[in-house]
Design an enzyme around this catalytic site. Structure first.
Site, PDB file in Angstrom:
ATOM      1  CG  HIS A 125       3.481 -21.615  35.234  1.00  0.00           C
ATOM      2  ND1 HIS A 125       3.289 -20.419  34.564  1.00  0.00           N
ATOM      3  CD2 HIS A 125       2.256 -22.086  35.505  1.00  0.00           C
ATOM      4  CE1 HIS A 125       2.001 -20.177  34.440  1.00  0.00           C
ATOM      5  NE2 HIS A 125       1.334 -21.184  35.014  1.00  0.00           N
ATOM      6  NE  ARG A 185      -3.511 -15.556  36.818  1.00  0.00           N
ATOM      7  CZ  ARG A 185      -2.768 -16.654  36.899  1.00  0.00           C
ATOM      8  NH1 ARG A 185      -1.545 -16.603  37.363  1.00  0.00           N
ATOM      9  NH2 ARG A 185      -3.246 -17.821  36.500  1.00  0.00           N
ATOM     10  CG  ASN A 207      -2.155 -30.589  38.545  1.00  0.00           C
ATOM     11  OD1 ASN A 207      -2.468 -29.709  39.357  1.00  0.00           O
ATOM     12  ND2 ASN A 207      -1.572 -30.320  37.396  1.00  0.00           N
ATOM     13  NE  ARG A 254       1.089 -27.472  39.519  1.00  0.00           N
ATOM     14  CZ  ARG A 254       0.509 -26.633  38.699  1.00  0.00           C
ATOM     15  NH1 ARG A 254      -0.616 -26.969  38.108  1.00  0.00           N
ATOM     16  NH2 ARG A 254       1.041 -25.469  38.468  1.00  0.00           N
ATOM     17  CD  GLU A 277       2.158 -28.184  34.317  1.00  0.00           C
ATOM     18  OE1 GLU A 277       1.104 -28.408  33.672  1.00  0.00           O
ATOM     19  OE2 GLU A 277       2.320 -27.170  35.004  1.00  0.00           O
TER      20      GLU A 277
END
Ligand code: ADP
Length: 377
Positions: A154, A215, A7, A65, A358
């Site tokens: 996501h 963000r 990842n 990923r 994940e």
């Protein structure tokens, strides 16, 4: 027989090694690297080490990923030269994420040749969003000719959590209405019906939707036009502000790290308190909107760094969900660790805290695509 998962993010490279169909990790690690070359070196070093360790237990597949699959990759895919070209082309849409993934894939294919390398995309979970939830109300040609649409992000985490929620509740995924809230440094929420995403908060970029660490999440686009005109900000400068100097950090002036902002709020910092209220309100609003998109909700899931650990945040979010029949048990919320059911006995839907995996989702995809082997758990 083992499966390696890589990842490569914008600033780190994580790896996980699974043996066979096990959900237990045989090895894992994280390399804090930020440049593409460093990622390449790190990947090569990791692979060499793993290769030595597992000489008697060969890696049969490598799962990678990849953040952006655009409109090209609607599901996981075995990597070949054409796939690499397309992922490189999509770097335009994900300049921080696709290039390091490409570097890691290149190094991994060299270090472990002759086995399938599988790309698993964050955007793929949203391939089937209905048109009214992926087309923006902008000039239609922007959509049809320029690919400006909601992609969603996501997806690997949301897909894993939706599946895990069904498993945890012992209910078939079929017909199950789940809202998953991934609250980490980046934050997003997704509505899933029967294991398929039907609505999500992130959009054309991972800037849209929930308030995040640094963000802004969704804001009035008129504000952006106003500050560009009045303050003379360039697109690049504005991007930097929206990406790195907004969210919890922008409002609190303290940090983008939830825990640090929470400490400051406890010490009486008013702006830190305000930042946390705005954050919680945005999660609450998204759960409401996504519940409406589903026509009701069977389970709300909290996951990732903040979702899994910040009990006070979960409590504040759920305080406003009574109108949906969702009721948190405050004692369970403060005492149970993931994976757990935190809902009160009289809650109409379940409220779960799940540890997102994940890596496990990517490993399962890599196994599935590399020989049709179904994963056990
Ligand atoms: P990423 O999105 O980079 O994978 P994580 O999922 O690890 O990030 O989430 C990072 C966030 O989780 C940070 O804001 C951090 O403060 C928060 N976090 C981690 N542990 C805790 C905790 N015990 N309590 C509150 N927040 C936490």
């Amino acid at each position: 027989m083992s499966v390696l998962v890589l990842n490569a993010g914008s600033s780190t490279l994580k790896y996980s090694l699974f043996v066979g169909r096990s959900t237990e990790l045989a090895a894992e690690g994280i390399i804090e690297e930020s440049t593409e070359d460093a990622a390449k070196d790190a990947a090569t070093a990791i692979l060499a080490a793993i290769h030595d360790d597992t000489a008697s237990d060969p890696v049969v597949a490598v799962g990678h990923r990849v953040v952006h699959g655009g409109r090209v990759f609607l599901e996981s895919v075995s990597i070949d030269a054409r796939v690499l070209e397309e992922i490189a082309r999509l770097s335009e849409l994900a300049p921080l994420h696709n290039p390091p993934a490409l570097a890691a894939i290149g190094a991994a294919r060299k270090a472990i040749p002759g086995v399938p390398h599988i790309a698993v995309f964050d955007t793929a979970f949203y391939a089937d969003l209905p048109p009214e939830r992926h087309v923006y109300a902008l000039p239609y040609e922007w959509y049809s000719e320029n690919g400006i649409r909601r992609y969603g992000f996501h997806g690997i985490s949301h897909a894993y959590c939706a599946g895990r929620a069904a498993e945890f509740l012992g209910r078939p995924l079929e017909g199950l209405r789940i809202v998953t809230c991934h609250l980490g440094n980046g934050c997003s929420a997704t509505a899933t019906l029967g294991g398929k995403a039907v609505a999500t908060t992130m959009g054309f970029t991972p800037l849209e939707g929930l308030v995040m660490g640094s963000r802004a999440g969704s804001v009035d686009p008129g504000i952006l036009l106003h500050v560009m005109e009045r303050m003379g900000l360039s697109a690049r400068e504005l991007g930097e502000i929206l990406q790195r100097h907004s969210g919890l950090l922008g409002v609190s002036g303290v940090s983008s790290d939830f825990r640090t902002v929470h400490e400051a709020a406890k010490d009486g910092n008013e702006r830190a308190r305000l930042a946390l209220s705005i954050y919680a309100d945005s999660v609450r609003g998204a759960i409401g909107a996504l519940t409406v998109a589903l026509g009701g909700v069977d389970a709300v899931v909290f996951t990732a760094g903040v979702g899994e650990n910040a009990a006070p945040l979960r409590e504040e979010v759920c305080r406003g969900l009574d109108c949906l029949g969702l009721r948190l048990d405050p004692v369970l919320n403060r005492t149970l660790r993931p994976d757990a059911d935190l809902s009160a006995a009289n809650s109409s839907g379940r409220i779960l805290v799940l540890h997102t995996r994940e890596d496990l989702h990517i490993a399962r995809e890599a196994l599935r695509l590399s020989g049709g082997i179904e994963s056990g758990g």
